[in-house]
Motif scaffolding. Structure first.
Motif, PDB file in Angstrom:
ATOM      1  N   LEU A 112       0.845  -1.197   0.000  1.00 35.34           N
ATOM      2  CA  LEU A 112       0.000   0.000   0.000  1.00 35.34           C
ATOM      3  C   LEU A 112       0.877   1.242   0.000  1.00 35.34           C
ATOM      4  O   LEU A 112       1.980   1.234   0.559  1.00 35.34           O
ATOM      5  CB  LEU A 112      -0.906   0.013   1.230  1.00 35.34           C
ATOM      6  N   GLY A 113       0.396   2.289  -0.617  1.00 37.79           N
ATOM      7  CA  GLY A 113       1.139   3.542  -0.651  1.00 37.79           C
ATOM      8  C   GLY A 113       0.262   4.722  -0.303  1.00 37.79           C
ATOM      9  O   GLY A 113      -0.958   4.667  -0.461  1.00 37.79           O
ATOM     10  N   ASN A 114       0.888   5.800   0.154  1.00 41.08           N
ATOM     11  CA  ASN A 114       0.114   7.009   0.438  1.00 41.08           C
ATOM     12  C   ASN A 114       0.016   7.911  -0.787  1.00 41.08           C
ATOM     13  O   ASN A 114      -0.665   8.942  -0.753  1.00 41.08           O
ATOM     14  CB  ASN A 114       0.715   7.783   1.618  1.00 41.08           C
ATOM     15  N   LYS A 115       0.683   7.482  -1.868  1.00 41.18           N
ATOM     16  CA  LYS A 115       0.643   8.221  -3.128  1.00 41.18           C
ATOM     17  C   LYS A 115       0.564   7.216  -4.280  1.00 41.18           C
ATOM     18  O   LYS A 115       0.887   6.038  -4.105  1.00 41.18           O
ATOM     19  CB  LYS A 115       1.905   9.088  -3.298  1.00 41.18           C
ATOM     20  N   ASN A 169      -1.666   9.327   6.453  1.00 38.28           N
ATOM     21  CA  ASN A 169      -1.170   9.804   5.174  1.00 38.28           C
ATOM     22  C   ASN A 169      -0.527  11.178   5.328  1.00 38.28           C
ATOM     23  O   ASN A 169      -1.202  12.207   5.306  1.00 38.28           O
ATOM     24  CB  ASN A 169      -2.317   9.867   4.160  1.00 38.28           C
ATOM     25  N   LEU A 176       5.291   3.567   1.981  1.00 37.23           N
ATOM     26  CA  LEU A 176       4.770   2.260   1.601  1.00 37.23           C
ATOM     27  C   LEU A 176       4.506   1.469   2.879  1.00 37.23           C
ATOM     28  O   LEU A 176       5.253   1.574   3.850  1.00 37.23           O
ATOM     29  CB  LEU A 176       5.759   1.482   0.736  1.00 37.23           C
ATOM     30  N   SER A 184      -4.689  -4.555   6.255  1.00 36.90           N
ATOM     31  CA  SER A 184      -4.660  -3.733   5.037  1.00 36.90           C
ATOM     32  C   SER A 184      -5.972  -2.976   4.852  1.00 36.90           C
ATOM     33  O   SER A 184      -5.988  -1.853   4.319  1.00 36.90           O
ATOM     34  CB  SER A 184      -4.368  -4.609   3.820  1.00 36.90           C
ATOM     35  N   LEU A 187      -5.744   0.157   6.908  1.00 34.84           N
ATOM     36  CA  LEU A 187      -4.863   1.141   6.271  1.00 34.84           C
ATOM     37  C   LEU A 187      -5.552   1.848   5.102  1.00 34.84           C
ATOM     38  O   LEU A 187      -5.369   3.059   4.898  1.00 34.84           O
ATOM     39  CB  LEU A 187      -3.577   0.461   5.788  1.00 34.84           C
ATOM     40  N   GLN A 188      -6.341   1.112   4.352  1.00 30.75           N
ATOM     41  CA  GLN A 188      -7.048   1.737   3.231  1.00 30.75           C
ATOM     42  C   GLN A 188      -8.087   2.740   3.719  1.00 30.75           C
ATOM     43  O   GLN A 188      -8.321   3.764   3.073  1.00 30.75           O
ATOM     44  CB  GLN A 188      -7.681   0.662   2.358  1.00 30.75           C
ATOM     45  N   PHE A 192      -4.638   4.999   2.510  1.00 29.87           N
ATOM     46  CA  PHE A 192      -3.617   4.339   1.691  1.00 29.87           C
ATOM     47  C   PHE A 192      -4.285   3.601   0.530  1.00 29.87           C
ATOM     48  O   PHE A 192      -5.424   3.134   0.640  1.00 29.87           O
ATOM     49  CB  PHE A 192      -2.796   3.368   2.542  1.00 29.87           C
ATOM     50  N   GLU A 194      -3.918   0.635  -2.686  1.00 33.58           N
ATOM     51  CA  GLU A 194      -3.216  -0.593  -3.061  1.00 33.58           C
ATOM     52  C   GLU A 194      -2.412  -0.371  -4.341  1.00 33.58           C
ATOM     53  O   GLU A 194      -2.934   0.093  -5.353  1.00 33.58           O
ATOM     54  CB  GLU A 194      -4.213  -1.732  -3.271  1.00 33.58           C
TER      55      GLU A 194
END
Length: 294
Positions: A112-115, A169, A176, A184, A187-188, A192, A194
């Motif tokens: 997962l990423g914040n961007k 975020n 990441l 997960s 986090l989403q 964040f 995927e």
């Protein structure tokens, strides 16, 4: 009088002897595990009392590494692992045998990423949060290889999944998180997105299995075979009655919603009845067909 004392002594000795043996026989076999949707059959069997009836007990942990450590210091007789933890424990002592295959991750382990990926790739520095001593590391390496991300950009932060879910975020950073269901999903909800998963990273096969000490396999074969049957039955019940299973196991999965639960189940493949093709693939990984209960 001597005969009376002799009979009494023999009776007490027998009681102590057989009492100890009975205690050892009925001592629960401890299974170290952690929150992962692929272990739902075990959570289900724990809550219905079937594990206890067979002489098993789950010991929950906050991470893959913590479950592995519990097994390593002999505070658990069995442990749920991916192949990464299995390899690590095998190198430590060699006293570990995979006996029951449970599932294969098919999108359940994620990056997962914040961007968006393009911004992550172009960053000068990327903060990565993961469980270092786990399959998380292998997933990260495959991700970096697939998207040509240089290692010098990576700043690792070794944390358990519970702590990772507290990430927010921060728009000034490129972050990441290597995670898995149910963490997960949390986090989403924190913003964040995927970027990759075990569904689209073809070079990594993630297998979840129950592993056991050699002496437990030798001395408790019948119990393990009974456990295998219970796991198979629970998988069928999860397939047929997802709402019922959700109500029973949701506390083990951080109380994710029913919709998230159903979507999560789509991101694993049950391999409790493995094909010969799969067995051939995983045999070089140390999963010996002769010792796997089928």
């Amino acid at each position: 009088m001597k005969k009376v004392f002799l009979v009494l002594f023999v009776a007490i000795y027998a009681l102590l002897l057989f009492g100890c043996s009975a205690g050892e026989t009925h001592k629960n076999i401890k299974i170290a595990t952690n929150s992962w949707i692929g272990y739902t059959p075990l959570f289900y069997a724990q809550e219905t009392g079937e594990l206890k009836k067979l002489g098993f007990e789950l010991v929950m942990n906050v991470s893959l590494a913590e479950a592995m450590e519990l097994y390593a210091v002999d505070k658990a007789d069995m442990v749920t692992t991916t192949q990464h933890e299995f390899y690590a424990l095998k190198q430590m002592s060699g006293d570990i045998r995979p006996v029951i295959l449970i599932d294969r991750s098919y999108g359940g382990d994620v990056i997962l990423g914040n961007k968006p990926l393009s911004q992550i790739k172009n960053a000068k520095k990327i903060d990565v949060y993961l469980e270092v001593d786990s399959i998380n590391s292998e997933l990260l390496q495959e991700f970096m290889k697939k998207y040509s991300i240089e290692e010098k950009k990576i700043q690792l932060h070794n944390q358990d999944q519970q702590k990772i879910t507290q990430l927010r975020n921060d728009s000034s950073k490129r972050i990441l998180a290597v995670s898995y269901i149910p963490y997960s999903d949390i986090l989403q909800k924190n913003g964040f997105i995927e970027l990759a998963s075990t569904k689209d990273i073809d070079d990594l096969i993630v297998i979840d299995a129950l592993c056991v000490r050699k002496k437990v396999l030798k001395n408790h074969k019948a119990q393990l075979e009974a456990l295998k049957k219970v796991i198979d039955a629970k998988i069928e019940q999860i397939r047929k009655e997802p709402k019922k299973s959700y109500a029973i196991v949701k506390n083990y999965l951080k109380n994710i919603s029913y919709e998230e639960y159903v979507e999560g189940l789509k991101k694993i493949k049950w391999i409790n009845k493995p094909s010969q093709k799969l067995l051939q693939v995983i045999e070089p990984m140390g999963y010996e067909k002769e010792e796997l209960l089928q």
